[in-house]
Design an enzyme around this catalytic site. Structure first.
Site, PDB file in Angstrom:
ATOM      1  CB  SER A  66      -0.931   0.022   1.220  1.00  0.00           C
ATOM      2  OG  SER A  66      -1.916  -0.965   1.112  1.00  0.00           O
ATOM      3  CD  GLN A  67      -0.770   6.957  -1.765  1.00  0.00           C
ATOM      4  OE1 GLN A  67      -1.782   6.476  -2.274  1.00  0.00           O
ATOM      5  NE2 GLN A  67      -0.541   8.247  -1.719  1.00  0.00           N
TER       6      GLN A  67
END
Length: 217
Positions: A66-67
């Protein structure tokens, strides 16, 4: 023991912390955790140069790491206190797991992709992050045998709310879950009493989808 974590990597992490702080992350403990964790080790070597950009990247099995902003945002919503018992649905690369452990939580994590589960089970202890429990199975079912939890975090897009997860929360506990099909709304359910839940929404995000019935080899 953490290997191959240079001063350059640490400098890039400090830059990343500055970026996510500017985007609105205020929790000092979450920012400190992001500044300590060597994200480049959680990614395939081909992506190492991109590890400290605020972007998601592929990690295999059609999944992504994930970011960092999203990881920080969900972690901030959890309001983690030392010793909190947290259920993580979707271990993935183990990066979010490491953030929760850095926040001194006891982490119970479940991953439905055999390839990722096998990889992360060997990898996390090597970099010093050991969850209390790591299982291969269907995240929609949670871990009822270890419930109740202080909080639950879902790291994939859920097309609907799995009610079984709500039942595994302590009273006062929070479920942080992105709900929706193509675009997800970050949603927090707080268990106000045995039967009552309060719901708050925190804007649109994009996650890889959470899939059911994937706990077969």
């Amino acid at each position: 023991m953490i290997i191959n974590d240079s001063n350059r990597h640490k400098g890039l992490r400090n830059q990343l912390v500055k970026v996510i702080k500017e985007k609105g992350i205020k929790d000092r403990k979450v920012l400190d955790a992001i500044s300590k964790i060597p994200r480049h080790l959680f990614m395939d070597s081909g992506f190492v140069d991109f590890a400290y950009q605020d972007k998601p990247f592929p990690i295999g099995a059609e999944q992504t790491i994930s970011q960092p902003y999203t990881v920080a945002f969900q972690s901030e919503l959890l309001q983690v206190e030392p010793g909190h018992k947290i259920l993580e649905i979707g271990t993935g690369s183990g990066y979010q797991t490491a953030v929760l452990i850095e926040l001194k939580a006891e982490v119970y994590s479940i991953e439905r992709q055999k390839e990722l589960y096998t990889k992360v089970r060997k990898f996390l202890p090597k970099v010093g992050y050991v969850p209390k429990k790591l299982e291969y199975g269907d995240g929609y079912k949670g871990m009822p045998e270890y419930a109740p939890f202080d909080s639950i975090i879902v790291t994939a897009g859920a097309p609907y709310l799995p009610k079984t997860l709500l039942g595994q929360l302590k009273v006062g506990g929070k479920l942080v879950i992105p709900i929706g099909e193509d675009v997800q709304v970050m949603t927090v359910f707080t268990r106000a009493s045995e039967k009552k839940f309060e719901k708050l929404e925190y804007g649109d995000f994009r996650f890889v989808p959470m899939l059911k019935e994937k706990n077969n080899s």
